[in-house]
Design an enzyme around this catalytic site. Structure first.
Site, PDB file in Angstrom:
ATOM      1  N   SER A  75     -12.415  -4.987  -1.109  1.00  0.00           N
ATOM      2  CA  SER A  75     -12.462  -3.599  -1.542  1.00  0.00           C
ATOM      3  C   SER A  75     -12.643  -2.748  -0.290  1.00  0.00           C
ATOM      4  CB  SER A  75     -13.608  -3.385  -2.523  1.00  0.00           C
ATOM      5  OG  SER A  75     -13.678  -2.022  -2.859  1.00  0.00           O
TER       6      SER A  75
ATOM      7  N   HIS B 158      -1.575  40.325  -9.915  1.00  0.00           N
ATOM      8  CA  HIS B 158      -1.816  39.475  -8.734  1.00  0.00           C
ATOM      9  C   HIS B 158      -2.953  38.493  -8.950  1.00  0.00           C
ATOM     10  CE1 HIS B 158      -3.703  38.665  -4.775  1.00  0.00           C
ATOM     11  NE2 HIS B 158      -2.438  38.406  -4.452  1.00  0.00           N
TER      12      HIS B 158
ATOM     13  N   MET C 113       4.971  38.859   1.086  1.00  0.00           N
ATOM     14  CA  MET C 113       5.922  39.428   2.044  1.00  0.00           C
ATOM     15  C   MET C 113       6.379  40.810   1.549  1.00  0.00           C
ATOM     16  SD  MET C 113       7.990  36.152   3.492  1.00  0.00           S
ATOM     17  CE  MET C 113       8.265  35.374   1.935  1.00  0.00           C
TER      18      MET C 113
ATOM     19  N   ARG D  21     -22.005  -4.465  -5.656  1.00  0.00           N
ATOM     20  CA  ARG D  21     -22.211  -4.567  -4.200  1.00  0.00           C
ATOM     21  C   ARG D  21     -23.676  -4.865  -3.920  1.00  0.00           C
ATOM     22  NH1 ARG D  21     -21.194   0.650  -0.576  1.00  0.00           N
ATOM     23  NH2 ARG D  21     -23.167   1.239  -1.511  1.00  0.00           N
TER      24      ARG D  21
ATOM     25  N   CYS E 123     -12.831   1.497  -2.918  1.00  0.00           N
ATOM     26  CA  CYS E 123     -13.900   2.237  -3.570  1.00  0.00           C
ATOM     27  C   CYS E 123     -14.261   3.365  -2.627  1.00  0.00           C
ATOM     28  CB  CYS E 123     -15.094   1.346  -3.889  1.00  0.00           C
ATOM     29  SG  CYS E 123     -15.762   0.497  -2.466  1.00  0.00           S
TER      30      CYS E 123
ATOM     31  N   LYS F   2      14.228  32.430  -4.899  1.00  0.00           N
ATOM     32  CA  LYS F   2      14.758  33.594  -5.605  1.00  0.00           C
ATOM     33  C   LYS F   2      16.269  33.647  -5.488  1.00  0.00           C
ATOM     34  CE  LYS F   2      14.029  38.610  -5.778  1.00  0.00           C
ATOM     35  NZ  LYS F   2      12.931  38.713  -6.765  1.00  0.00           N
TER      36      LYS F   2
ATOM     37  N   GLY G 254       3.825  38.373  -3.556  1.00  0.00           N
ATOM     38  CA  GLY G 254       3.194  39.543  -2.936  1.00  0.00           C
ATOM     39  C   GLY G 254       2.841  39.372  -1.480  1.00  0.00           C
TER      40      GLY G 254
ATOM     41  N   TYR H 240      -5.891  -1.900  -7.277  1.00  0.00           N
ATOM     42  CA  TYR H 240      -6.543  -0.840  -8.043  1.00  0.00           C
ATOM     43  C   TYR H 240      -7.217   0.160  -7.110  1.00  0.00           C
ATOM     44  CZ  TYR H 240     -11.011  -3.103  -7.083  1.00  0.00           C
ATOM     45  OH  TYR H 240     -12.109  -3.628  -6.445  1.00  0.00           O
TER      46      TYR H 240
ATOM     47  N   ARG I  86      12.592  31.857 -12.406  1.00  0.00           N
ATOM     48  CA  ARG I  86      12.074  30.724 -11.600  1.00  0.00           C
ATOM     49  C   ARG I  86      11.181  29.881 -12.485  1.00  0.00           C
ATOM     50  NH1 ARG I  86       7.982  34.494  -7.972  1.00  0.00           N
ATOM     51  NH2 ARG I  86       6.818  35.265  -9.746  1.00  0.00           N
TER      52      ARG I  86
ATOM     53  N   GLY J 178     -13.743   0.045   1.857  1.00  0.00           N
ATOM     54  CA  GLY J 178     -14.754   1.100   1.872  1.00  0.00           C
ATOM     55  C   GLY J 178     -14.276   2.147   2.855  1.00  0.00           C
ATOM     56  N   THR J 179     -13.481   3.069   2.354  1.00  0.00           N
ATOM     57  CA  THR J 179     -12.796   3.975   3.280  1.00  0.00           C
ATOM     58  C   THR J 179     -13.716   5.038   3.860  1.00  0.00           C
ATOM     59  OG1 THR J 179     -11.989   5.143   1.341  1.00  0.00           O
ATOM     60  CG2 THR J 179     -10.489   3.596   2.393  1.00  0.00           C
ATOM     61  N   ASN J 180     -14.867   5.271   3.258  1.00  0.00           N
ATOM     62  CA  ASN J 180     -15.797   6.222   3.883  1.00  0.00           C
ATOM     63  C   ASN J 180     -16.279   5.668   5.218  1.00  0.00           C
ATOM     64  OD1 ASN J 180     -15.562   7.595   1.509  1.00  0.00           O
ATOM     65  ND2 ASN J 180     -17.592   7.107   0.745  1.00  0.00           N
TER      66      ASN J 180
ATOM     67  N   ARG K 214      14.644  42.209  -0.601  1.00  0.00           N
ATOM     68  CA  ARG K 214      13.449  41.421  -0.944  1.00  0.00           C
ATOM     69  C   ARG K 214      13.433  40.096  -0.193  1.00  0.00           C
ATOM     70  NH1 ARG K 214      11.593  43.194  -6.398  1.00  0.00           N
ATOM     71  NH2 ARG K 214      13.235  44.508  -7.242  1.00  0.00           N
TER      72      ARG K 214
END
Lengths: 916, 916
Positions: A805, A492, A117, A658, A872, A33, A115, A892, A374, A807-809, A106
């Site tokens: 590839s 709001h 603060m 797979r 993946c 602001k 809203g 990828y 803004r 496998g991040t899980n 303000r």
């Protein structure tokens, strides 16, 4: 420059009178602001009529919290000097009985926290300065006592109670007590509204207020302007650590250390009479992105009245007209000259900021003041349209266009909507303002805590409120959608929902909400808590009951235009995880450049899986190689057909297939009937079957006999699958297609596992090529990297694997030692205590798991320089994770079809962020 | 030098006549036997009477297998030259009818593989050379035809059948067929033994043999000496890849690529009459390590007769007398001059080799020849005694002494023995030779395949055989102990068992074994297959039934002397994993320098756990914080008492106490009775209890709610444990002790988890120090590193943790994604296919898990330079893993009490190996 004394740090920045100490680039120091006020007031291209004032920097806030709520020694002098400068510009004096200067105090953080603060207005109004203000207002005594009443109310609440740390019981807060005094007076006098109150009534109220304050808070309401000013400043700083603000920061990810600035600014009054007004506007339509000047205003009102949604504001112009306000006059019609001046400002602001602006203005006695400016919040569809339009208008370049849309906003375009055909056949029970896009349905709740509680129980809820306030944010977050009876597009509820891209309908005045009875009435119907409701947040329609949702995102031409811009920047390929021809086709429409994960086991889960699942089960519980081979031969045609369909749908693009991954016992039936059928077909007793099934049980199946371990112990299973893939590809080649299978081995931890499976791959490849009399089949052999050890020995794996590839899980499971199925026991505590910043299954943990991935890529490329590397798993559709994948040099990402557009955007933004 | 032609590679190395082309250092090229023959023959300090000959190098073997079983072009000429040199030295000629030279053709690998490869003797004996040999033997026609018979038998079996790849059905092998011809002749003539056969009988047999060979193998037995020589050479090379050899290499870890050398050596005959003899000896006693010359001999016999155990040999001297051979004459008595010559050789050999030597000698017509010399195999007690003695004798330095004992040999000293008091009260049913140390008991089996099969079923077996042969090695491996009726201390069974440190009794002639009836008789008793038997392999006693075993290792003074030498070299500290004062005390006796892992949960498992376990269960199923706190308060005194006892037993040494680690549901009872008791005490219904217990179920408990995750979600549990530790320490300080607890947090993956727990640690520390009015308590705060991510972020962990302890069991589980409980499904296949070289839970996988550990240590020390780093878990007692721990710079290893000595030795050897 008036502020800043010899040698001491500059804590106060002045603005006004065509110049300013600060500018837009100083948001970290002055808050959004303050920086924008300085820019509007001081920049040579703008020099807009901003009421003069000054900003106390965020460094004061930091000091305040570091030093037990005290201020730097130099601050007082700097404030005094800045105040003197304002007095000079305005020709008024703070506390001067004859010509008093009033100011607002303000907050203003680096990032907008609407809203959350505190604010104190009319500071400087005292018994002594009241006559002076009456004089300034042209003798409007009622206006002045109303202003005084507002000051007393706000000040006692914000400064004397909240900032002092007093926490009264429910409904016993000072503000509520003062409101009850006013209500009593109105009742006693038989008034129907605030406007009935006379100047004398208000004067009486002010005296009663002050007496009550002294009684309750044991302190006099201060009659000293400087005491009021410092009280206000302290209250704003204190509100940075108020409950609402903390809660909002947590949701929005705003760091606690940032702190807020405080803006002290000359008061201008939109409520000095019929020649005064106040309004808010967007330089373009924030609801759909159209290039139209869109806003609302109220005659004879203060800014807070618009935002609070107490009176329905009028439309700025005919473009801003809606169902809701169509009977009201436009500002254009009422004050045409001032409107033209505002249109001029609009043009200059967009040209200057190269973006849509959200502005607040006040007209005091026919004079236009700009109070705020803004970058405007917008929903997803609006963000995309503005980006595309502004690019066409050459207002921005394509890099800026891409950065203008957040992944979350793009996601809004992909949100479900109510099936249009069904919707056509339904009459809305009510209509309101379209404040948040898409459709949603859920069960009605009437309070934010209920919304949170019901959501925890797994229910979908719609939060229905008269109007919302900052206390409600957590409940709004939990709800599928928000519906309010009051408030406009800038209320709001609308602001918050738009920020989140959540379905929202506001200002639905036909709605009668009864909190006590927990019911709502509209269109002659009564709905109770727990009843179903459906909202169309794009149109503002409210429907009784549960309407079906569909997704129409792929038809969106605007989206496609935008994503093409993204594609021209991104470097990462974007593939999809798909197991069926339908998914593959949809993903191609979304722009997928291949399949990153086709799970062979999917065919045993969904519809049409009955027969193959039965055969698979026979295979699993078989005891001899012969029994197993028989079942495998039966299974072969199903597997081939299944794979062929999907490869065909992705024609010309690579498809990573797979091999069988899950532990086998996952497929063993539990139902007695199915077990009996199995026993019969295998010609064994139920006891024998039970014994065989029991044998498959594992203590920690996630780390058990699965993936390549099955392929090593049952090579005939790998053989069958690889043959199915190659034969499917061979048949497609014969049919003139361009299949490109990439065969992926899961759960690998050592190169010798790959050698073992590669021998099968090679053998079957040769057999199939010979059988179909082909020269070759385009294909690759590769591996998942999902076991920590695999990343460590990646250089060796890459001597055999042509692609990786991640496998991040599973990598997250093993790397953290977190079982995803069991994490619910402690993850909530971990997030609450800040031990983990995010659920690592949602967003890649870059510090730990990311480091393992980096090691895997570096070592892998040492083993094979042209190694193809992808990801993946669900992280592939998470924007922060996509950015990570770009940074570590993957080729990828792959994600579910609906996340493909998000990934394309995130991939483009990753390139641009890297350049910053 | 006779061999090696211009420019071509040298494939043949000659020895004899006081010189040699090769020497001891060339074992890789010449094999152990060839290198030692060269050394004995050619080294200036030795120049022993070795029959001249030459060695074909292991490179010929490599060539042979790489090039389809052919030889290098230059080989033939080199062999001819070497042969000519031998002819010259011996004054005889190969194939010369008048003065024929006969040779033996033997294998000789880099490492001894006793009996695993083929040998052909008497090569060069043909119809034409028989008369010449008769002349040489002083007209001993019978001897010559016996030699011819032996040649025909061996050659037809080894060269014409086995090397040709012919695999006849059981009992149809050519050797068996020839034996049956001889048996028939003996039956026909009514002979009782081989010695009854006359020269004519043997001549007849030779003719019958040759006829049968032609009939069965469709080939003439070759009458050409050169054809015999090359046939023998080829058969030895072929036997490198025979089944027995491959199987032995797998057990011993000998690489397939090494290959064998072939030694061609002049035949000398110990069977030329009563002035001839043959024998084997050890320069020290291989059974107990005493410095005595220990050996056996046979008059008028060939070396094979001693090793095969067909006749019981006589003792070399009075020191070599035993129960078994006490009635036989000593060589010292029969041939005193030759014995003195042999004693002289013994002295020179030990001085030259600085080690105990295993020698073979032959006396041909009063002339002593040395046929072989090699470092002698010994059992564990002997290895330790020799190392300690030779160090005292200054024959070796302490580094050599430490390297002389393998961890497996040391382990033998720690093996159980029969409880001496019980053993005193029992009379042995038979006595044999003490061929392998320690005691063992098991069920009787009579064949090697049975031993393997019964072991698979989880049974403990004792393999009982007339005598063993190389075909039996796998069964011998599977058995707890081996018992043979025939053979001496150098018989096959004794040699193999000694190498493995396995309990073994041989030459137990009182034993009558009946394979058909599957029973054995001795001392008038009959025992059947499956009956229990107990052996004392240190004394050679055999007992009926099952005698109790005890461990007496800690009383072994020799062991302590040896380990002190190790301690003077090793750098790693050696701690123990102990949960009780008893274990701690025993471990200190074994030399442990502290506790590396005290598991707080152990107290809930063993005896005396009833009451605390019940309270723990109450804690686990409690639903409210109050219920839980109540149970925790009840538990506190038990935990404190338990911890105090063990810290006291380790007084002055550090004790790493790990906070509660396992998933809670492990403690929930399954028995109805216990559940009812629990429900009653908690005042809840069984249904409610069942529901609470069910709630604790996890899909993958190994990666679930355990370790520090419990501490974060239930801080009161950590608090109680930490308080118990500090109060135990405080009380011990008050009692004048020196407690040193190191508090360890398990399952950590992020530094914020440590921060969370450290706050508790700090708070409780301060409280306890104040409560007991102490200045301080010596202590540390640290963490397990067992989650892959922990190693990756180790630098940050080390900012809080003062020590790391690698939990390599869990690290192996998570790093490989192997659930130890479920690995049985695929590990056997993985080991069989060579995908994994070892079970990674036995020996640290250095390539993968080791790399993660290295990363953890490097990064950890970046975060804190004086970080203490150790390992707990079973790898800490595995010698190869200990060596790894040393190499990566850990401070200590920790293992079970009985492995502490092994770890001390392995730690010392790690230092020495590093220097090599």
């Amino acid at each position: 420059m008036a502020t800043g004394s010899k040698g001491s740090k500059k804590y106060v920045y002045s603005f006004g009178g065509g110049k300013a100490d600060g500018n837009e680039s100083m948001k970290n120091l002055l808050g959004g602001k303050g920086a924008n006020l300085a820019e509007m007031a001081g920049h040579k291209d703008l020099r807009l009529p901003v009421p003069p004032g000054f900003t106390l920097t965020t460094e004061v806030c930091t000091y305040y919290y570091h030093d037990k709520r005290t201020y730097p020694a130099a601050l007082k002098e700097q404030v005094n000097k800045a105040l003197a400068q304002v007095e000079k510009l305005m020709g008024r004096k703070f506390g001067d009985p004859a010509s008093p200067l009033l100011v607002s105090v303000r907050s203003g953080a680096r990032k907008s926290m609407p809203g959350m603060m505190e604010t104190v207005l009319n500071v400087g109004l005292t018994e002594k300065t009241i006559p002076g203000l009456i004089k300034q207002s042209g003798g409007n005594t009622r206006f002045v006592y109303d202003a005084y009443r507002r000051l007393i109310t706000m000040y006692s609440d914000v400064v004397m109670e909240k900032a002092a740390g007093i926490e009264p019981a429910d409904d016993m807060g000072i503000r509520k007590q003062l409101e009850r005094i006013m209500d009593k007076l109105k009742r006693d006098k038989g008034y129907s509204g605030d406007t009935d109150l006379t100047a004398d009534d208000l004067k009486t109220l002010c005296n009663q207020y002050k007496a009550r304050i002294k009684e309750v808070l044991k302190k006099e309401f201060p009659d000293n302007p400087m005491e009021q000013l410092w009280g206000g400043i302290g209250a704003v700083f204190a509100s940075w650590n108020g409950k609402r603000a903390i809660s909002y920061r947590r949701i929005e990810g705003i760091p606690d250390e940032w702190g807020t600035a405080v803006n002290v600014q000359t008061m201008v009054f939109g409520n000095m009479g019929e020649d005064s007004a106040t309004g808010v506007a967007f330089t373009r339509n924030p609801g759909n992105g159209e290039n139209g000047f869109y806003g609302e205003y109220l005659i004879n009102a203060q800014g807070e009245d618009v935002v609070a949604g107490i009176r329905t504001p009028g439309p700025l112009n005919s473009y801003s007209r809606s169902e809701h306000n169509k009977s009201l006059k436009t500002l254009e019609g009422v004050m045409p000259n001032l409107y033209r001046e505002l249109v001029n400002f609009r043009r200059r602001l967009e040209k200057h900021y190269h973006d849509m602006q959200d502005i607040e203005f006040t007209i005091e006695k026919d004079r236009l003041f700009m109070l705020q400016c803004r970058s405007g919040k917008r929903n997803g569809p609006a963000a995309v349209r503005m980006a595309v339009d502004m690019l066409k208008e050459k207002l921005i370049d394509k890099q800026t266009a891409v950065m203008r849309v957040t992944p979350a906003q793009l996601d809004e375009l992909l949100h479900p909507i109510i099936d249009p055909k069904v919707e056509l056949a339904h009459k809305p029970m009510a209509k309101g303002l379209p404040a948040g896009p898409g459709g949603a349905c859920g069960q009605i709740v009437f309070s934010a805590p209920d919304a949170v509680e019901w959501k925890k129980q797994g229910k979908k809820v719609i939060l229905v409120r008269e109007e919302t306030n900052p206390e409600d944010v957590e409940g709004m977050r939990a709800a599928e959608a928000i519906l309010t009876a009051r408030g406009g597009m800038t209320s709001h509820a609308a602001l918050v929902a738009r920020g989140w891209g959540k379905c929202c309908v506001v200002g639905c005045s036909a709605l009668h909400v009864d909190y006590n009875k927990r019911e709502l009435k509209a269109d002659g119907k009564t709905l109770k808590e727990g009843d179903w409701l459906t909202l169309n947040g794009t149109k503002g329609n409210v429907y009784e009951g549960k309407l079906p949702m569909i997704d129409a995102s792929s038809e969106n031409r605007l989206l496609n235009d935008f994503l093409k811009v993204c594609d021209s920047i991104k470097k990462l390929g974007v593939r999809t995880n798909a197991d069926t021809p339908e998914d593959a086709t949809r993903a191609r429409e979304f722009g997928a450049e291949g399949i990153g994960l086709f799970r062979t086991e999917h065919m045993f889960y969904g519809k049409g899986s009955h027969e193959p699942l039965f055969i698979l089960r026979k295979m699993i519980v078989s005891k001899t190689l012969e029994e197993r081979k028989k079942a495998i031969d039966e299974l072969f045609p199903y597997v081939k057909k299944d794979i062929k369909g999907t490869i065909e749908a992705m024609d010309g693009y690579p498809v990573v297939v797979r091999l069988l991954d899950p532990p086998l016992h996952e497929f063993v039936p539990r139902e007695k009937e199915k077990l009996e059928q199995l026993a019969e077909d295998l010609n064994i007793s139920m006891d024998e079957l039970a014994k065989r099934a029991e044998n498959l049980h594992e203590s920690n199946p996630m780390m058990g006999h699965r993936g390549v371990r099955l392929g090593v112990t049952y090579p005939e299973v790998s053989e069958m699958q690889i043959r199915a893939i190659f034969e499917a590809a061979a048949e497609l080649i014969k049919e003139g297609k361009k299949p490109y299978p990439e065969i992926m081995i899961p759960v690998v931890c050592d190169v010798k596992e790959l050698n073992d499976q590669f021998a099968i791959y090679k053998k079957i490849y040769d057999e199939v090529v010979a059988k179909y009399n082909l020269k070759s089949i385009k294909c690759m052999f590769g591996t998942m990297i999902e076991i920590p050890r695999a990343a460590i020995v990646a250089d060796r794996l890459a001597t055999v694997a042509q692609f990786f590839s991640f496998g991040t899980n599973d990598m997250t499971q093993m790397g953290f030692g977190f079982s995803r199925d069991d994490i619910g026991w402690f993850l909530p505590d971990y997030l609450k205590k800040g031990i983990l910043p995010d659920d690592p299954f949602q967003t890649i943990d870059q510090e730990g798991i990311g480091e393992i991935i980096k090691i895997g890529i570096e070592r892998g490329r040492k083993g094979r320089t042209d190694l193809e590397v992808g990801i993946c798993g669900e992280h592939g559709g998470d924007p922060r994770s996509v950015e990570f994948c770009h940074k570590v040099g993957m080729d990828y990402v792959s994600c579910s079809p609906f996340r493909v557009p998000i990934a394309r955007l995130a991939a483009a933004q990753a390139v641009l962020k890297e350049k910053i």
